[in-house]
Structures are given as structure tokens and as C-alpha cells.
Design a protein around this motif. Structure first.
Motif, PDB file in Angstrom:
ATOM      1  N   ILE A 319      24.911  -4.269   5.636  1.00  0.00           N
ATOM      2  CA  ILE A 319      26.305  -3.824   5.704  1.00  0.00           C
ATOM      3  C   ILE A 319      26.787  -4.033   7.137  1.00  0.00           C
ATOM      4  CG2 ILE A 319      27.900  -1.899   5.388  1.00  0.00           C
ATOM      5  CD1 ILE A 319      26.051  -0.770   3.330  1.00  0.00           C
ATOM      6  N   GLN A 320      27.447  -5.151   7.382  1.00  0.00           N
ATOM      7  CA  GLN A 320      27.866  -5.492   8.737  1.00  0.00           C
ATOM      8  C   GLN A 320      29.258  -4.981   9.066  1.00  0.00           C
ATOM      9  OE1 GLN A 320      27.133  -9.721   8.662  1.00  0.00           O
ATOM     10  NE2 GLN A 320      25.044  -9.469   9.420  1.00  0.00           N
ATOM     11  N   GLN A 321      30.052  -4.631   8.052  1.00  0.00           N
ATOM     12  CA  GLN A 321      31.309  -3.952   8.344  1.00  0.00           C
ATOM     13  C   GLN A 321      30.970  -2.562   8.889  1.00  0.00           C
ATOM     14  OE1 GLN A 321      30.538  -5.184   5.421  1.00  0.00           O
ATOM     15  NE2 GLN A 321      32.037  -6.738   4.838  1.00  0.00           N
ATOM     16  N   ARG A 322      31.820  -2.059   9.744  1.00  0.00           N
ATOM     17  CA  ARG A 322      31.513  -0.800  10.405  1.00  0.00           C
ATOM     18  C   ARG A 322      31.586   0.374   9.440  1.00  0.00           C
ATOM     19  NH1 ARG A 322      33.367  -0.219  16.426  1.00  0.00           N
ATOM     20  NH2 ARG A 322      32.035  -2.059  16.295  1.00  0.00           N
ATOM     21  N   ILE A 323      30.532   1.160   9.397  1.00  0.00           N
ATOM     22  CA  ILE A 323      30.496   2.425   8.661  1.00  0.00           C
ATOM     23  C   ILE A 323      30.901   3.513   9.643  1.00  0.00           C
ATOM     24  CG2 ILE A 323      29.031   4.067   7.443  1.00  0.00           C
ATOM     25  CD1 ILE A 323      27.234   1.690   6.687  1.00  0.00           C
ATOM     26  N   VAL A 324      31.927   4.280   9.305  1.00  0.00           N
ATOM     27  CA  VAL A 324      32.421   5.324  10.206  1.00  0.00           C
ATOM     28  C   VAL A 324      32.589   6.637   9.438  1.00  0.00           C
ATOM     29  CG1 VAL A 324      33.620   3.676  11.691  1.00  0.00           C
ATOM     30  CG2 VAL A 324      34.866   4.771   9.824  1.00  0.00           C
ATOM     31  N   ASP A 325      32.537   7.744  10.182  1.00  0.00           N
ATOM     32  CA  ASP A 325      32.848   9.073   9.630  1.00  0.00           C
ATOM     33  C   ASP A 325      32.051   9.348   8.358  1.00  0.00           C
ATOM     34  OD1 ASP A 325      34.740   9.102  11.660  1.00  0.00           O
ATOM     35  OD2 ASP A 325      36.364   8.469  10.341  1.00  0.00           O
ATOM     36  N   SER A 326      30.774   8.996   8.350  1.00  0.00           N
ATOM     37  CA  SER A 326      29.973   9.068   7.136  1.00  0.00           C
ATOM     38  C   SER A 326      28.739   9.934   7.333  1.00  0.00           C
ATOM     39  CB  SER A 326      29.551   7.665   6.688  1.00  0.00           C
ATOM     40  OG  SER A 326      30.675   6.877   6.385  1.00  0.00           O
ATOM     41  N   VAL A 327      28.284  10.536   6.229  1.00  0.00           N
ATOM     42  CA  VAL A 327      27.022  11.266   6.190  1.00  0.00           C
ATOM     43  C   VAL A 327      26.193  10.673   5.059  1.00  0.00           C
ATOM     44  CG1 VAL A 327      25.909  13.508   5.919  1.00  0.00           C
ATOM     45  CG2 VAL A 327      28.147  13.364   7.027  1.00  0.00           C
ATOM     46  N   VAL A 328      24.999  10.203   5.380  1.00  0.00           N
ATOM     47  CA  VAL A 328      24.128   9.554   4.399  1.00  0.00           C
ATOM     48  C   VAL A 328      22.879  10.413   4.247  1.00  0.00           C
ATOM     49  CG1 VAL A 328      22.813   7.476   3.847  1.00  0.00           C
ATOM     50  CG2 VAL A 328      25.023   7.277   5.006  1.00  0.00           C
ATOM     51  N   GLY A 329      22.589  10.827   3.011  1.00  0.00           N
ATOM     52  CA  GLY A 329      21.525  11.781   2.745  1.00  0.00           C
ATOM     53  C   GLY A 329      20.129  11.206   2.858  1.00  0.00           C
ATOM     54  N   GLN A 330      19.164  12.105   2.762  1.00  0.00           N
ATOM     55  CA  GLN A 330      17.763  11.727   2.874  1.00  0.00           C
ATOM     56  C   GLN A 330      17.374  10.707   1.809  1.00  0.00           C
ATOM     57  OE1 GLN A 330      14.980  15.157   3.888  1.00  0.00           O
ATOM     58  NE2 GLN A 330      16.677  16.258   2.912  1.00  0.00           N
ATOM     59  N   ARG A 331      16.658   9.680   2.257  1.00  0.00           N
ATOM     60  CA  ARG A 331      16.088   8.651   1.378  1.00  0.00           C
ATOM     61  C   ARG A 331      17.130   7.853   0.603  1.00  0.00           C
ATOM     62  NH1 ARG A 331      13.663  13.312   1.173  1.00  0.00           N
ATOM     63  NH2 ARG A 331      14.794  13.887  -0.719  1.00  0.00           N
ATOM     64  N   ALA A 332      18.413   8.024   0.949  1.00  0.00           N
ATOM     65  CA  ALA A 332      19.452   7.213   0.307  1.00  0.00           C
ATOM     66  C   ALA A 332      19.308   5.757   0.734  1.00  0.00           C
ATOM     67  CB  ALA A 332      20.831   7.737   0.676  1.00  0.00           C
ATOM     68  N   GLU A 333      19.712   4.836  -0.140  1.00  0.00           N
ATOM     69  CA  GLU A 333      19.635   3.409   0.160  1.00  0.00           C
ATOM     70  C   GLU A 333      20.999   2.764  -0.062  1.00  0.00           C
ATOM     71  OE1 GLU A 333      16.508   1.249  -1.687  1.00  0.00           O
ATOM     72  OE2 GLU A 333      14.998   2.803  -1.314  1.00  0.00           O
ATOM     73  N   LEU A 334      21.476   2.019   0.934  1.00  0.00           N
ATOM     74  CA  LEU A 334      22.717   1.252   0.818  1.00  0.00           C
ATOM     75  C   LEU A 334      22.395  -0.211   1.070  1.00  0.00           C
ATOM     76  CD1 LEU A 334      23.631   4.212   1.983  1.00  0.00           C
ATOM     77  CD2 LEU A 334      25.786   3.065   2.368  1.00  0.00           C
ATOM     78  N   LYS A 335      22.760  -1.053   0.130  1.00  0.00           N
ATOM     79  CA  LYS A 335      22.583  -2.493   0.289  1.00  0.00           C
ATOM     80  C   LYS A 335      23.873  -3.170  -0.133  1.00  0.00           C
ATOM     81  CE  LYS A 335      17.642  -2.296  -0.763  1.00  0.00           C
ATOM     82  NZ  LYS A 335      16.555  -2.771  -1.646  1.00  0.00           N
ATOM     83  N   VAL A 336      24.199  -4.290   0.485  1.00  0.00           N
ATOM     84  CA  VAL A 336      25.450  -4.952   0.171  1.00  0.00           C
ATOM     85  C   VAL A 336      25.218  -6.443  -0.040  1.00  0.00           C
ATOM     86  CG1 VAL A 336      26.124  -5.442   2.564  1.00  0.00           C
ATOM     87  CG2 VAL A 336      27.880  -5.102   0.832  1.00  0.00           C
ATOM     88  N   ALA A 337      25.945  -6.995  -0.996  1.00  0.00           N
ATOM     89  CA  ALA A 337      25.888  -8.431  -1.260  1.00  0.00           C
ATOM     90  C   ALA A 337      26.734  -9.180  -0.236  1.00  0.00           C
ATOM     91  CB  ALA A 337      26.388  -8.705  -2.674  1.00  0.00           C
ATOM     92  N   PRO A 338      26.599 -10.522  -0.131  1.00  0.00           N
ATOM     93  CA  PRO A 338      27.317 -11.278   0.900  1.00  0.00           C
ATOM     94  C   PRO A 338      28.835 -11.142   0.853  1.00  0.00           C
ATOM     95  CG  PRO A 338      25.545 -12.591  -0.029  1.00  0.00           C
ATOM     96  CD  PRO A 338      25.627 -11.343  -0.860  1.00  0.00           C
ATOM     97  N   GLN A 339      29.450 -11.005  -0.333  1.00  0.00           N
ATOM     98  CA  GLN A 339      30.906 -10.869  -0.397  1.00  0.00           C
ATOM     99  C   GLN A 339      31.266  -9.399  -0.215  1.00  0.00           C
ATOM    100  OE1 GLN A 339      32.610 -12.419  -3.947  1.00  0.00           O
ATOM    101  NE2 GLN A 339      34.705 -12.307  -3.210  1.00  0.00           N
ATOM    102  N   ARG A 340      31.834  -9.062   0.953  1.00  0.00           N
ATOM    103  CA  ARG A 340      31.913  -7.670   1.360  1.00  0.00           C
ATOM    104  C   ARG A 340      33.339  -7.136   1.355  1.00  0.00           C
ATOM    105  NH1 ARG A 340      28.456 -10.438   4.771  1.00  0.00           N
ATOM    106  NH2 ARG A 340      26.307  -9.715   4.710  1.00  0.00           N
ATOM    107  N   PRO A 341      33.504  -5.839   1.097  1.00  0.00           N
ATOM    108  CA  PRO A 341      34.824  -5.224   1.226  1.00  0.00           C
ATOM    109  C   PRO A 341      35.207  -5.066   2.692  1.00  0.00           C
ATOM    110  CG  PRO A 341      33.173  -3.563   0.710  1.00  0.00           C
ATOM    111  CD  PRO A 341      32.481  -4.891   0.627  1.00  0.00           C
TER     112      PRO A 341
END
Length: 357
Positions: A319-341
Motif C-alpha cells: 500500500i504505497q498511497q499514504r495511510i493516515v489517521d488510522s488504527v490497525v489492530g493486532q495481527r491484521a493484514e492489509l494487502k493491495v493489488a497494483p491498481q490502487r485507490p
């Protein structure tokens, strides 16, 4: 003097994070919120501490916090079997408190003020109750105190439509043993709880010596996501000391006050403080911007992060777009495909998996 920390409740305002854990253990600058309260109480000279726990999260709090040795305190855990109000918590704790005066502290609060000043005033003036207050822009959202020019509390009002002042009850109180008699003489409120404000009002009406003092500096109730992020920002701004113990390769830049724990590896990253990164993390091709806290055993690859809190064991990849103002919980996983929002904003609970395609 003893202390009583309230660390029960269900943390509904921080869900989904608190479906699987205690809200008082959510970290601020990589330290559980509860521990800041314990440290402030010990720094004020009180080392005999009772912690009110609930059946749902009590064992987790006990396992994480221990018997108090790490804080230089003795901790006694007290089970409140149902959330029946703050005054009910005091009632349940009476065998621990006995006849000692005590400080009561809501476990999800953070304050800048030194508590010793208030304890000294409570003792010197032989008060039966001392409530701490803070000026707020929206007093109708809080319990509010009406006080006279000498600091005597005249009346307490719960979320009044027309507040008599802008002074909100902070959630830190000092009591003599007379509060037990007061609690024994009040009835449950319309919401079915024994309210500490009713007990204090009983003391006022007796009349007993009830006064208030205003906090200097900040007060943070960390019950919501934005409050948690603000607490994280302030703690990083005011208390973070730079210390790089992990491995940082030659392609990486570490700028400003940055803390990196042992066992962490930083590969081709830019980290701009204030930032804290825990132990045994792996970061590659990342930008970590100011006011971010990354807990232990987190993996970040091709990620761009700012003003966010990432909990233990989480993975954010691609995820190369900037993640801001976020809270990500324990052991959570975020993955993104090449075509990004274009923009991303998250509040993600423990054990979640999210893939943006």
C-alpha cells in the motif's frame, strides 16, 4: 492513601478493536493506556493500587500488567461482575479500600498534570472529596461542575443542556472514607447504575467538604479512535526519547526523534519522527511519517504511513498511497493489488484481513 483504577467496561466506542481486548490495553506510543495511569499514581507516592476488572477482559489485564513489580507498586485486582456504575465499583472495592482515603482514576484517561499537588491539597484541607476538572469547548457532552469562587462544589450535573460552566469532570477523584456512607444512601440512576456524581452530590448536601481543582495542561479521554490518535500524537511529541537499537541499513534515513526497538530491521526506508517502532519489526521500502506508533512484530513493506497506530503483529504490504489517521489492530493484514485507490482511511479490528483489489 490507596488508589483505585477502573479498568472494566466494554469499550464500545473503540470497537472493533475492543471486541477482542480491553480498551485500557490499547497502546499509546507503544505502551498500554492503563500503564500511564499506574505510573502517574506511583509518581504521586501511592503504591497500594486496586484495579477494577470485568469478567470479559480481566484476565488479559492481569496477564499483561502483572502484580505491580514493574511499576514499584502492589496491585490488587478486584472483579466487578457487571458494569453497574462508578459508585458500584467503589462499593465492590470497599474490602480493599477499608477506611483509607483513596484516589480514583478512570483507566482510559491521560493527564499532563502532576497528581501530587492535588493529593497534598486534599490532605491539607481535610477534604471529603476533591474532583478534578478541565475546561472543555462542549461541556454539555460531559458531567459538569458548578463551583463557587473558592473552589467549593455546589452542584454536579450530568450532560446538562444548559451547562452552568465549561468545567468537565475529568474522571480523577479523591475521597475520604465518608464516600462509602454516601454510596450506601444513593439509588441507581435511570440507566440502572450507581453514579459517582450522585454520591458526591450526597456529600455536598450533608454538607461535607467537597472541592474541585482545575487541571493544567492536557486531558485526554482515549475512548474513541480520534482521541486515541490525539493521545498518541501528544505523548510522542512530549515524552519520546530517540533511541535506535534495531538495524538500519545504509539506504535508510532516520530523521528527528525516532525510537526503534531491538531486533527490528529497517531496509530502504525513510522515517521522520516523532515515531516509535517496537521490537522485532521488519520495514522495507516504507515512508513512516510523524506521529506514528508501530508495535512489536509488525511487518511493513511498500507502505506509506503517517499519524497512525499499528498494533502488534500487523502486516501492511503493497500500500504505497499514504495511510493516515488510522488504527490497525493486532495481527491484521492489509494487502493491495497494483491498481490502487486514491486515498485510504481505516479502523481495523484484531485478526482482520483486508485486500484492496
Amino acid at each position: 492513601m490507596k488508589a483505585l483504577i477502573l479498568s472494566g467496561g466494554k469499550g464500545t466506542r473503540l470497537r472493533p478493536l475492543t471486541y477482542t481486548g480491553a480498551k485500557q490495553l490499547v497502546p499509546v506510543a507503544n505502551k498500554p493506556i492503563l500503564w500511564y495511569g499506574i505510573e502517574a499514581i506511583v509518581a504521586a507516592g501511592i503504591t497500594d493500587i486496586g484495579i477494577i476488572i470485568s469478567p470479559e477482559t480481566g484476565e488479559e489485564i492481569k496477564a499483561k500488567t502483572g502484580n505491580g513489580d514493574r511499576f514499584g507498586a502492589k496491585i490488587t485486582y478486584i472483579l466487578q461482575d457487571k458494569p453497574a456504575g462508578l459508585a458500584h465499583a467503589v462499593k465492590v472495592a470497599q474490602p480493599f479500600l477499608e477506611d483509607a482515603p483513596f484516589l480514583m482514576y478512570l483507566g482510559d484517561n491521560l493527564v499532563e498534570s502532576d497528581l501530587r499537588l492535588f493529593i497534598e491539597q486534599f490532605k491539607e484541607r481535610s477534604l471529603d472529596a476533591l474532583t478534578l476538572l478541565c475546561a472543555v469547548p462542549n461541556p454539555s457532552a460531559f458531567g459538569v461542575a458548578k463551583i463557587d469562587e473558592d473552589g467549593r462544589v455546589l452542584q454536579l450535573l450530568e450532560k446538562p443542556k444548559i451547562p452552568p460552566s465549561n468545567l468537565a469532570l475529568v474522571g480523577i477523584y479523591l475521597f475520604s472514607n465518608h464516600v462509602h456512607h454516601a454510596i450506601a444512601n444513593i439509588q441507581p440512576s435511570p440507566r440502572g447504575e450507581l453514579e459517582i456524581t450522585d454520591a458526591i452530590q450526597f456529600l455536598i448536601d450533608q454538607p461535607k467538604k467537597v472541592e474541585a481543582r482545575q487541571l493544567e495542561g492536557w486531558w485526554l479521554d482515549t475512548g474513541k479512535k480520534d482521541d486515541l490518535l490525539e493521545a498518541n500524537r501528544i505523548i510522542l511529541d512530549t515524552r519520546l526519547a530517540a533511541a535506535v537499537e534495531g538495524e538500519v541499513d545504509s539506504k535508510s534515513q532516520v530523521i528527528g526523534r525516532v525510537q526503534i526497538g531491538p531486533g527490528s530491521r529497517i531496509v530502504n526506508c525513510t522515517i521522520r519522527g516523532p515515531v516509535t517502532i517496537g521490537n522485532d519489526c521488519y520495514l522495507e521500502n516504507c515512508f513512516i511519517g510523524p506521529y506514528s506508533s508501530v508495535a512489536n512484530q509488525v511487518t511493513l513493506i511498500d507502505a506509506d504511513l503517517e499519524h497512525s497506530v499499528i498494533l502488534q503483529g500487523a502486516k501492511i504490504i503493497g500500500i504505497q498511497q499514504r495511510i493516515v489517521d488510522s488504527v490497525v489492530g493486532q495481527r491484521a493484514e492489509l494487502k493491495v493489488a497494483p491498481q490502487r485507490p486514491k486515498a485510504l482511511r481505516f479502523l481495523i479490528g484484531d485478526d482482520s484481513q483486508i485486500e484492496l483489489a
